[in-house]
Scaffold this active site. Structure first.
Site, PDB file in Angstrom:
ATOM      1  CE  LYS A   1      -4.419  -1.421   0.537  1.00  0.00           C
ATOM      2  NZ  LYS A   1      -5.578  -0.924  -0.235  1.00  0.00           N
TER       3      LYS A   1
ATOM      4  CB  SER B   1      -9.085  -2.668   7.685  1.00  0.00           C
ATOM      5  OG  SER B   1      -8.287  -3.155   6.626  1.00  0.00           O
TER       6      SER B   1
END
Length: 338
Positions: A63, A88
């Site tokens: 990410k 999350s």
């Protein structure tokens, strides 16, 4: 560019030329992650498997690539107000870290069931302001909109965002133009949740080699991508899915679905037990501390459905992250519950 026109721009598919430009822009800010092999897993799968180890990326997950590109792409007058997202865990860490590196504020909305290891990193290591919400998409978006209105920060979507997708595509550039330049890669297995990683990889990979096959790997307990392929229409999870692969619980967005639908061959789902067994196998045999979401791709490679696909021998698997709550290892929990 106005806020409205920026939002419209970010909902458009990045070109391959933009992806190449992004790769060169972020390559000094991200790790070129290693590619590893394992003879045991080759034997079990009857394939030649190549594991792209994004668990060694900054913040412990792929990410960071997309978040880094998004933060670096913001004009100074916009960046100074900060960035905001809902996640999350891994995108939360990535955006907070990228913001910290650019010395701008970050505001992160996290579901109440986010792993403690990820929340602690966001809040204490990367200095973000964390806002907790209920673990569902509606609560994420509502809380994010409320905080955004107060802070005037720029919203960076975890996956349905052009800059994020272009950043994640750098995985495929590394993989096919540097790591495996002398190997004919027949297929890439990519875990799918919101679809940002597989969108970027599929655009880049298909431009480099139009014949390469992209396989999405998904938990059966969060099978919205599988259902989307079966119906031909984007499906959402009507109730919060429950899977140990906590990074793959979100549904695709309009942008990622359009990319995935046109470039991904199929979605293969695996059970919770298959995920646990694959995760443990990689820990034991490869000595790699992967998280459950990364194990989903490995589990797919070991299914009969994948093994039976014709004309596939050399397979790249994206090990997307390694952020594990060591107090909640799934095989330890199984022993304790018996």
């Amino acid at each position: 560019m106005s806020e409205e026109s920026l939002e419209e721009y970010l909902l458009k598919e990045p070109s391959f030329e933009e992806i190449i430009e992004t790769y060169h822009k972020i390559k000094s800010h991200v790790h070129h992650t290693p590619l590893l092999t394992c003879s045991t897993l080759n034997q079990l799968s009857n394939k030649n498997l190549f594991f792209k180890c994004e668990l060694f990326q900054k913040v412990g997950a792929f990410k960071y690539r997309g978040a880094c590109n998004a933060v670096l792409s913001l004009p100074e007058e916009v960046a100074s107000k900060g960035v905001i997202t809902h996640s999350s865990g891994n995108h939360a860490q990535a955006l907070a870290c990228a913001a910290l590196n650019r010395s701008i504020p970050s505001f992160i909305v996290m579901p109440s069931n986010s792993p403690v290891v990820k929340r602690n990193a966001v809040e204490f290591t990367y200095k973000a302001k964390v806002f907790e919400c209920e673990p569902n998409q509606a609560a994420r978006e509502a809380t994010c909109a409320e905080v955004k209105e107060k802070t005037k920060a720029t919203f960076i979507h975890p996956y349905n965002n052009r800059w994020v997708i272009a950043g994640q595509a750098s995985i495929a550039i590394e993989l096919l133009q540097y790591d495996l330049v002398n190997t004919k890669v027949d297929a890439i297995i990519v875990p799918i949740g919101g679809g940002g990683m597989i969108s970027g990889i599929s655009i880049a990979a298909k431009n480099i080699n139009p014949n390469i096959r992209i396989i999405a790997a998904e938990p059966a307990a969060a099978d919205d991508a599988k259902r989307s392929f079966e119906t031909g229409e984007l499906q959402q999870n009507t109730t919060p899915p429950r899977s140990i692969a906590d990074g793959l619980l979100t549904s695709m967005g309009s942008l990622t679905w359009s990319i995935v639908q046109s470039r991904v061959e199929r979605v293969i789902t695996v059970s919770e037990q298959q995920i646990i067994e694959a995760m443990k196998l990689v820990w034991e045999r490869m000595k790699l501390i992967i998280e459950p979401s990364a194990a989903v791709g490995v589990a797919v490679a070991l299914t009969e459905e994948f093994k039976n696909l014709e004309h596939i021998q050399n397979v790249a698997i994206i090990l997307c992250g390694g952020n594990v709550d060591l107090d909640k290892l799934p095989w330890v929990n199984q022993i304790q519950s018996n």
